[in-house]
Design an enzyme around this catalytic site. Sequence first.
Site, PDB file in Angstrom:
ATOM      1  N   LYS A  40      35.512  46.158  47.280  1.00 56.87           N
ATOM      2  CA  LYS A  40      36.756  45.636  47.861  1.00 56.87           C
ATOM      3  C   LYS A  40      37.831  46.726  47.947  1.00 56.87           C
ATOM      4  O   LYS A  40      38.703  46.683  48.809  1.00 56.87           O
ATOM      5  CB  LYS A  40      37.262  44.442  47.039  1.00 56.87           C
ATOM      6  CG  LYS A  40      36.465  43.153  47.260  1.00 56.87           C
ATOM      7  CD  LYS A  40      36.883  42.453  48.545  1.00 56.87           C
ATOM      8  CE  LYS A  40      36.238  41.092  48.693  1.00 56.87           C
ATOM      9  NZ  LYS A  40      36.689  40.368  49.897  1.00 56.87           N
TER      10      LYS A  40
ATOM     11  N   GLU B 169      41.150  41.693  41.577  1.00 58.25           N
ATOM     12  CA  GLU B 169      40.111  42.443  40.851  1.00 58.25           C
ATOM     13  C   GLU B 169      40.300  43.948  41.012  1.00 58.25           C
ATOM     14  O   GLU B 169      39.776  44.732  40.214  1.00 58.25           O
ATOM     15  CB  GLU B 169      38.720  42.034  41.338  1.00 58.25           C
ATOM     16  CG  GLU B 169      38.267  40.687  40.845  1.00 58.25           C
ATOM     17  CD  GLU B 169      38.040  40.652  39.337  1.00 58.25           C
ATOM     18  OE1 GLU B 169      37.146  41.348  38.848  1.00 58.25           O
ATOM     19  OE2 GLU B 169      38.777  39.917  38.653  1.00 58.25           O
TER      20      GLU B 169
ATOM     21  N   THR C  30      41.910  41.645  46.716  1.00 53.18           N
ATOM     22  CA  THR C  30      41.792  40.857  45.480  1.00 53.18           C
ATOM     23  C   THR C  30      42.486  41.496  44.285  1.00 53.18           C
ATOM     24  O   THR C  30      42.549  42.731  44.173  1.00 53.18           O
ATOM     25  CB  THR C  30      40.299  40.663  45.141  1.00 53.18           C
ATOM     26  OG1 THR C  30      40.174  40.204  43.792  1.00 53.18           O
ATOM     27  CG2 THR C  30      39.498  41.953  45.270  1.00 53.18           C
TER      28      THR C  30
ATOM     29  N   TYR D 210      31.735  44.642  42.683  1.00 53.75           N
ATOM     30  CA  TYR D 210      32.517  43.822  43.619  1.00 53.75           C
ATOM     31  C   TYR D 210      33.867  44.482  43.883  1.00 53.75           C
ATOM     32  O   TYR D 210      34.283  44.659  45.037  1.00 53.75           O
ATOM     33  CB  TYR D 210      32.712  42.424  43.024  1.00 53.75           C
ATOM     34  CG  TYR D 210      33.747  41.579  43.742  1.00 53.75           C
ATOM     35  CD1 TYR D 210      33.406  40.848  44.865  1.00 53.75           C
ATOM     36  CD2 TYR D 210      35.074  41.529  43.285  1.00 53.75           C
ATOM     37  CE1 TYR D 210      34.368  40.073  45.534  1.00 53.75           C
ATOM     38  CE2 TYR D 210      36.029  40.763  43.940  1.00 53.75           C
ATOM     39  CZ  TYR D 210      35.675  40.039  45.061  1.00 53.75           C
ATOM     40  OH  TYR D 210      36.623  39.296  45.716  1.00 53.75           O
TER      41      TYR D 210
HETATM   42  P1  NDP Z   1      33.418  31.901  48.915  1.00 57.32           P
HETATM   43  O1  NDP Z   1      32.360  32.530  48.097  1.00 57.32           O
HETATM   44  O2  NDP Z   1      33.703  30.446  48.761  1.00 57.32           O
HETATM   45  O3  NDP Z   1      33.098  32.155  50.471  1.00 57.32           O
HETATM   46  C1  NDP Z   1      32.555  33.379  50.917  1.00 57.32           C
HETATM   47  C2  NDP Z   1      32.189  33.247  52.376  1.00 57.32           C
HETATM   48  O4  NDP Z   1      31.620  34.490  52.808  1.00 57.32           O
HETATM   49  C3  NDP Z   1      31.150  32.160  52.672  1.00 57.32           C
HETATM   50  O5  NDP Z   1      31.465  31.557  53.900  1.00 57.32           O
HETATM   51  C4  NDP Z   1      29.867  32.955  52.786  1.00 57.32           C
HETATM   52  O6  NDP Z   1      28.883  32.334  53.585  1.00 57.32           O
HETATM   53  C5  NDP Z   1      30.406  34.197  53.491  1.00 57.32           C
HETATM   54  N1  NDP Z   1      29.507  35.346  53.409  1.00 57.32           N
HETATM   55  C6  NDP Z   1      28.832  35.801  52.329  1.00 57.32           C
HETATM   56  N2  NDP Z   1      28.083  36.872  52.661  1.00 57.32           N
HETATM   57  C7  NDP Z   1      28.277  37.084  53.982  1.00 57.32           C
HETATM   58  C8  NDP Z   1      27.751  38.004  54.913  1.00 57.32           C
HETATM   59  N3  NDP Z   1      26.845  38.926  54.562  1.00 57.32           N
HETATM   60  N4  NDP Z   1      28.168  37.939  56.214  1.00 57.32           N
HETATM   61  C9  NDP Z   1      29.061  36.983  56.582  1.00 57.32           C
HETATM   62  N5  NDP Z   1      29.588  36.069  55.752  1.00 57.32           N
HETATM   63  C10 NDP Z   1      29.198  36.121  54.462  1.00 57.32           C
HETATM   64  O7  NDP Z   1      34.759  32.747  48.680  1.00 57.32           O
HETATM   65  P2  NDP Z   1      36.302  32.291  48.751  1.00 57.32           P
HETATM   66  O8  NDP Z   1      36.483  31.395  49.898  1.00 57.32           O
HETATM   67  O9  NDP Z   1      36.736  31.869  47.402  1.00 57.32           O
HETATM   68  O10 NDP Z   1      37.009  33.692  49.025  1.00 57.32           O
HETATM   69  C11 NDP Z   1      37.242  34.158  50.353  1.00 57.32           C
HETATM   70  C12 NDP Z   1      37.459  35.660  50.316  1.00 57.32           C
HETATM   71  O11 NDP Z   1      38.560  35.969  49.495  1.00 57.32           O
HETATM   72  C13 NDP Z   1      36.274  36.453  49.767  1.00 57.32           C
HETATM   73  O12 NDP Z   1      36.234  37.675  50.479  1.00 57.32           O
HETATM   74  C14 NDP Z   1      36.668  36.715  48.317  1.00 57.32           C
HETATM   75  O13 NDP Z   1      36.039  37.896  47.854  1.00 57.32           O
HETATM   76  C15 NDP Z   1      38.167  36.879  48.462  1.00 57.32           C
HETATM   77  N6  NDP Z   1      38.957  36.519  47.310  1.00 57.32           N
HETATM   78  C16 NDP Z   1      38.817  35.283  46.730  1.00 57.32           C
HETATM   79  C17 NDP Z   1      39.628  34.910  45.682  1.00 57.32           C
HETATM   80  C18 NDP Z   1      39.502  33.578  45.017  1.00 57.32           C
HETATM   81  O14 NDP Z   1      40.030  33.422  43.903  1.00 57.32           O
HETATM   82  N7  NDP Z   1      38.872  32.586  45.654  1.00 57.32           N
HETATM   83  C19 NDP Z   1      40.683  35.828  45.179  1.00 57.32           C
HETATM   84  C20 NDP Z   1      40.750  37.086  45.889  1.00 57.32           C
HETATM   85  C21 NDP Z   1      39.925  37.395  46.909  1.00 57.32           C
HETATM   86  P3  NDP Z   1      27.839  31.253  52.952  1.00 57.32           P
HETATM   87  O15 NDP Z   1      28.588  29.944  52.909  1.00 57.32           O
HETATM   88  O16 NDP Z   1      26.716  31.269  53.924  1.00 57.32           O
HETATM   89  O17 NDP Z   1      27.475  31.746  51.582  1.00 57.32           O
HETATM   90  P1  GDR Z   2      36.654  36.179  38.764  1.00 57.81           P
HETATM   91  O1  GDR Z   2      36.390  34.598  38.632  1.00 57.81           O
HETATM   92  O2  GDR Z   2      35.598  36.997  38.162  1.00 57.81           O
HETATM   93  O3  GDR Z   2      38.046  36.387  38.253  1.00 57.81           O
HETATM   94  O4  GDR Z   2      36.565  36.376  40.347  1.00 57.81           O
HETATM   95  P2  GDR Z   2      35.405  33.766  37.682  1.00 57.81           P
HETATM   96  O5  GDR Z   2      35.889  32.381  37.775  1.00 57.81           O
HETATM   97  O6  GDR Z   2      33.988  34.033  38.022  1.00 57.81           O
HETATM   98  O7  GDR Z   2      35.674  34.390  36.228  1.00 57.81           O
HETATM   99  C1  GDR Z   2      36.968  34.372  35.624  1.00 57.81           C
HETATM  100  C2  GDR Z   2      36.845  34.787  34.163  1.00 57.81           C
HETATM  101  O8  GDR Z   2      36.148  33.754  33.447  1.00 57.81           O
HETATM  102  C3  GDR Z   2      35.220  34.367  32.575  1.00 57.81           C
HETATM  103  N1  GDR Z   2      34.110  33.449  32.270  1.00 57.81           N
HETATM  104  C4  GDR Z   2      33.208  32.974  33.155  1.00 57.81           C
HETATM  105  N2  GDR Z   2      33.102  33.158  34.495  1.00 57.81           N
HETATM  106  C5  GDR Z   2      32.089  32.508  35.131  1.00 57.81           C
HETATM  107  N3  GDR Z   2      31.981  32.634  36.478  1.00 57.81           N
HETATM  108  N4  GDR Z   2      31.178  31.736  34.471  1.00 57.81           N
HETATM  109  C6  GDR Z   2      31.249  31.551  33.102  1.00 57.81           C
HETATM  110  O9  GDR Z   2      30.419  30.862  32.533  1.00 57.81           O
HETATM  111  C7  GDR Z   2      32.321  32.185  32.426  1.00 57.81           C
HETATM  112  N5  GDR Z   2      32.719  32.204  31.129  1.00 57.81           N
HETATM  113  C8  GDR Z   2      33.798  32.963  31.054  1.00 57.81           C
HETATM  114  C9  GDR Z   2      34.755  35.607  33.324  1.00 57.81           C
HETATM  115  O10 GDR Z   2      34.145  36.531  32.428  1.00 57.81           O
HETATM  116  C10 GDR Z   2      36.064  36.081  33.930  1.00 57.81           C
HETATM  117  O11 GDR Z   2      36.750  36.901  33.029  1.00 57.81           O
HETATM  118  C11 GDR Z   2      37.148  35.451  41.246  1.00 57.81           C
HETATM  119  C12 GDR Z   2      36.341  35.510  42.556  1.00 57.81           C
HETATM  120  O12 GDR Z   2      36.794  34.491  43.401  1.00 57.81           O
HETATM  121  C13 GDR Z   2      36.539  36.851  43.245  1.00 57.81           C
HETATM  122  O13 GDR Z   2      35.927  36.820  44.534  1.00 57.81           O
HETATM  123  C14 GDR Z   2      38.040  37.116  43.395  1.00 57.81           C
HETATM  124  O14 GDR Z   2      38.261  38.369  43.979  1.00 57.81           O
HETATM  125  C15 GDR Z   2      38.729  37.043  42.023  1.00 57.81           C
HETATM  126  O15 GDR Z   2      38.505  35.750  41.474  1.00 57.81           O
HETATM  127  C16 GDR Z   2      40.237  37.243  42.136  1.00 57.81           C
END
Ligand code: NDP
Ligand code: GDR
Length: 354
Positions: free
Chosen positions: A153, A127, A125, A149
């Site tokens: 990672k 992050e 990520t 987090y």
């Molecule tokens: P989601 O939160 O939508 O999905 C996370 C998945 O992980 C769900 O299927 C969840 O299951 C599963 N999960 C959670 N805890 C466990 C566990 N203990 N054992 C097995 N499975 C588990 O995330 P995204 O699809 O958005 O992201 C996918 C991956 O990419 C994640 O690892 C995230 O950290 C990473 N990532 C995401 C980014 C983004 O912007 N979306 C950017 C960079 C990295 P359940 O449905 O049961 O909760």
């Molecule tokens: P992020 O995504 O932390 O970048 O992680 P998120 O959308 O949660 O926050 C992005 C930015 O928005 C600001 N923010 C808020 N965020 C949330 N969730 N709720 C609010 O009300 C709000 N107001 C402002 C946050 O402070 C932050 O700066 C996501 C996840 O998908 C991670 O798993 C992944 O690794 C990174 O993106 C890349």
Amino acid sequence: MKRALITGITGQDGSYLAEFLLEKGYAVHGMLRRASVDNTQRIAHLLPDQPLHLHYGDLSDAAGLTAILARIQPDEIYNLGAQSDVAASFDTPLYTADVNALGALRLLEVMRALQLRARFYQASTSELYGATRAPIQHEGTPFQPRSPYAVAKLFAYWSVVNYRETYGFHASNGLLFNHESPRRGENFVARKITRGLSRLAQGLEGPLRLGNLDALRDWGHARDYVRMQWLMLQQDRPGDYVIATGHQCSVRQFVTWAAEDLGLTLEFRGSGTQEHAIVARNDGPYAPALRRGDRVLQVDPHLFRPADVPQLRGDAARAHAILGWVPEIDARTLCREMVLADIQLARAQRPIPA
Ligand code: NDP
Ligand code: GDR
């Protein structure tokens, strides 16, 4: 037929990746957590008539992972499972480390113990760059993680690199910047904005409450990004790749776009924790519940994180050069797609007038 295992198949990316791999002709196996309510909504449309198999398992359970990998013998493993909510990781740092850091290591160790030569993708990520001062981040930018987090990672990232270098694993990290879609979890800010404003526009809930509006992110579309996850595992050599659009905008800008897609022009007033936004104009049919002067957004100090990542913007030149990957959907188009989907959901829930 190639076999792929996806951890996190019920999540946003897992559902798009499963669709993509099924279209490519894979037999897809997904690891599913036992839950007290149905957690398969994002993949329900794929279940009938497809070579898609679900297995109960959890990244915290090494014995279960061993049984799944031994039984499936996958050719490719996509480790997308995670406690993925950065804000929640401040409240659950040990759990987050167990799943996000040790979970990845458990999978790698099980592969080593079983002598399984599957190709491995780790969901790393942006992050990891956290507090970086670099205005644009690439594979060589030093990591400065800023949350439990991100620290977890980071451990997973280096575990992948170590298993590659020490044991010759075909294991790769995708350093993905934020990516969204209509399937995005409702607590992440982009979806919170598109869903919250769409519901407010239909009179289903009150003004949107947000934290840091100044945060800058590089937002892309999840459908674009899962294509790259697969491409990384098709290369002869494993590696680590930044995946991003190269463009950055603020949370405030995303709010403005989502409002525009609802036919609303907003006026932001006040600053800091007093900042709020009202409707300056309502030009369309999408927001029947809103009038000029109505408050649509309030900054809520409780929603600020103990530490936040101020800005992220990725340079995906390596992915362009080696994988031939270019993002097809920009943040503005993404926002519109999300708003249109959330308007439909909100309209479906609108109370029938008496
Ligand atoms: P989601 O939160 O939508 O999905 C996370 C998945 O992980 C769900 O299927 C969840 O299951 C599963 N999960 C959670 N805890 C466990 C566990 N203990 N054992 C097995 N499975 C588990 O995330 P995204 O699809 O958005 O992201 C996918 C991956 O990419 C994640 O690892 C995230 O950290 C990473 N990532 C995401 C980014 C983004 O912007 N979306 C950017 C960079 C990295 P359940 O449905 O049961 O909760
Ligand atoms: P992020 O995504 O932390 O970048 O992680 P998120 O959308 O949660 O926050 C992005 C930015 O928005 C600001 N923010 C808020 N965020 C949330 N969730 N709720 C609010 O009300 C709000 N107001 C402002 C946050 O402070 C932050 O700066 C996501 C996840 O998908 C991670 O798993 C992944 O690794 C990174 O993106 C890349």
